[in-house]
Scaffold this active site. Structure first.
Site, PDB file in Angstrom:
ATOM      1  N   GLU A  37       0.982  -1.248   0.040  1.00  0.00           N
ATOM      2  CA  GLU A  37       0.038  -0.044   0.049  1.00  0.00           C
ATOM      3  C   GLU A  37       0.793   1.244  -0.005  1.00  0.00           C
ATOM      4  OE1 GLU A  37      -3.249   0.567  -0.256  1.00  0.00           O
ATOM      5  OE2 GLU A  37      -3.688  -1.676  -0.729  1.00  0.00           O
ATOM      6  N   CYS A 192     -12.660   1.638 -14.638  1.00  0.00           N
ATOM      7  CA  CYS A 192     -12.878   3.084 -14.622  1.00  0.00           C
ATOM      8  C   CYS A 192     -11.802   3.883 -14.678  1.00  0.00           C
ATOM      9  CB  CYS A 192     -13.772   3.193 -13.376  1.00  0.00           C
ATOM     10  SG  CYS A 192     -14.682   5.065 -13.198  1.00  0.00           S
ATOM     11  N   CYS A 199     -16.789   1.725 -19.937  1.00  0.00           N
ATOM     12  CA  CYS A 199     -17.910   1.853 -19.422  1.00  0.00           C
ATOM     13  C   CYS A 199     -18.840   0.748 -19.665  1.00  0.00           C
ATOM     14  CB  CYS A 199     -18.542   3.132 -19.627  1.00  0.00           C
ATOM     15  SG  CYS A 199     -17.783   4.559 -18.734  1.00  0.00           S
ATOM     16  N   CYS A 202     -18.165  -2.295 -17.343  1.00  0.00           N
ATOM     17  CA  CYS A 202     -18.380  -1.904 -16.041  1.00  0.00           C
ATOM     18  C   CYS A 202     -19.633  -2.544 -15.277  1.00  0.00           C
ATOM     19  CB  CYS A 202     -18.633  -0.222 -15.815  1.00  0.00           C
ATOM     20  SG  CYS A 202     -18.789   0.210 -14.208  1.00  0.00           S
ATOM     21  N   CYS A 208     -24.602   4.593 -13.238  1.00  0.00           N
ATOM     22  CA  CYS A 208     -23.459   5.411 -12.915  1.00  0.00           C
ATOM     23  C   CYS A 208     -23.959   6.671 -13.249  1.00  0.00           C
ATOM     24  CB  CYS A 208     -22.321   4.932 -13.665  1.00  0.00           C
ATOM     25  SG  CYS A 208     -21.123   6.192 -13.728  1.00  0.00           S
TER      26      CYS A 208
HETATM   27 FE1  SF4 Z   1     -16.623   4.391 -14.126  1.00  0.00          FE
HETATM   28 FE2  SF4 Z   1     -19.149   5.072 -14.335  1.00  0.00          FE
HETATM   29 FE3  SF4 Z   1     -17.911   4.161 -16.454  1.00  0.00          FE
HETATM   30 FE4  SF4 Z   1     -18.438   2.364 -14.571  1.00  0.00          FE
HETATM   31  S1  SF4 Z   1     -19.670   3.280 -15.861  1.00  0.00           S
HETATM   32  S2  SF4 Z   1     -16.498   2.729 -15.530  1.00  0.00           S
HETATM   33  S3  SF4 Z   1     -18.205   3.960 -12.690  1.00  0.00           S
HETATM   34  S4  SF4 Z   1     -17.724   5.960 -15.440  1.00  0.00           S
END
Ligand code: SF4
Length: 351
Positions: A37, A192, A199, A202, A208
């Site tokens: 970390e 992201c 996206c 995602c 989102c």
């Molecule tokens: Fe990021 Fe939203 Fe795209 Fe997902 S949908 S990758 S959370 S910007």
């Protein structure tokens, strides 16, 4: 989307698509999690991996790190930058050995009281090592949450940071917190991403807010531009007649504290006169190399390297100064810790 739902989707995604083969994920301990970390702060995973592996080989346990000389820790860290991190690691290892039986204490406040450990790192140690439901808010998580909730403003501002901490806390589950912590970091690092987020892959895309409003590029807001003050200096690359370089340990506190570097002469000073007065060296064959700019946290260092040959040394140098001349082999054998820009200059002088 409820916080539980958010965590569940991330956990399902993580099982299939998360990173499971990073070196610090293999048999993790509080010690290995802490080292990784700290290394990952301000540094990319691909850069950290070889440093992490070499560090763990040299200091496999907290006890080894605590009894090591600081110079050995700095040597192992050389090139990673932000050297206060290495000094804090060493200090913290000693505190843990002395006052906590070589273990991380189990409360957030006690972990945050250790040198160099902020709230997010403390949360990561407690979540990943002790499975405590503690939120983290590193750069990746800030990016995911800023976009998912469309939080305007720079996350470095206290009010925005507070808002993001509240959201991070609300999303962090009670169960499977270690996997969730890894999952949200991975989502930020691999889906992201800062540029061109994926996206369509995602797991939380449908809810989102940035995606829904097609404003992903607006979040998180960039830090307002700050002009760093400039510190101009001359770095004196002094070779003796035997072709050895003169290096000095840098003072503590200060930049590159405890690392070895070249004598630093004010930008407006004449290196010949300055050397005569400060080091009792006589110089010849001066070569001024092009200016190098190096950004540090609070200012920009602008240094002009000046290569010169030392033809005479007055008979009254400081007693330990005799030991400051190094050949290329000495530097390697004695494992001198050098900051990256200094290492680059040393390599150039000897190449
Ligand atoms: Fe990021 Fe939203 Fe795209 Fe997902 S949908 S990758 S959370 S910007």
């Amino acid at each position: 989307m409820s916080p539980t739902h958010f965590a569940q989707r991330l956990l399902t995604w993580f099982e299939q698509h998360g990173r499971h083969d990073l070196p610090w994920q293999q048999n993790p301990t509080a010690y290995s999690i802490w080292i990784s970390e700290i290394m990952l702060q301000q540094t990319q995973v691909s850069t950290v991996i070889p440093y992490y592996q070499a560090f763990m080989q040299r200091f496999p346990e907290l006890a080894t790190l605590a009894i090591a000389p600081l110079a050995a820790v700095l040597h192992q860290w050389a090139g990673l930058g932000y050297y206060a991190r290495a000094r804090h690691l060493h200090q913290t290892a000693q505190i843990l050995q002395q006052y906590h039986s070589g273990q991380f204490p189990p409360t957030l406040a006690a972990v945050m009281a250790l040198p160099g450990i902020g709230r997010s790192t403390a949360g990561a140690i407690l979540a990943l090592a002790y499975h405590q439901s503690q939120p983290i808010l590193d750069g990746n998580v800030k990016r995911v949450l800023s976009r998912f909730h469309a939080i305007a403003g720079w996350p470095g501002q206290p009010a925005i940071a507070q808002q993001l901490w509240q959201l991070a806390t609300a999303h962090t589950p009670i169960q499977e917190v270690a996997a969730y912590t890894q999952a949200i970091m991975d989502l930020g690092a691999t889906v992201c991403t800062r540029q061109q987020p994926a996206c369509l892959q995602c797991p939380v895309q449908t809810d989102c807010q940035a995606w829904q409003t097609q404003t992903v590029g607006l979040y998180p807001q960039a830090q307002p531009k700050v002009m760093r003050p400039v510190k101009p200096i001359q770095l004196l690359l002094l070779l003796d007649q035997a072709g050895r370089l003169y290096l000095q340990p840098r003072p503590t506190p200060g930049i590159w504290a405890g690392l070895w570097s070249f004598p630093e002469c004010p930008a407006a000073a004449d290196p010949i006169t300055w050397c005569q007065q400060q080091l009792h060296f006589t110089l010849t064959n001066l070569q001024h190399w092009p200016l190098i700019k190096h950004n540090l946290t609070h200012f920009q260092l602008q240094f002009t390297p000046v290569l010169a040959t030392v033809t005479a040394i007055a008979s009254d140098p400081a007693p330990d100064r005799q030991q400051h001349w190094f050949s290329a082999e000495d530097i390697v054998q004695q494992q001198l810790a050098l900051a990256k820009p200094i290492q680059d200059l040393v390599t150039r002088v000897f190449s």
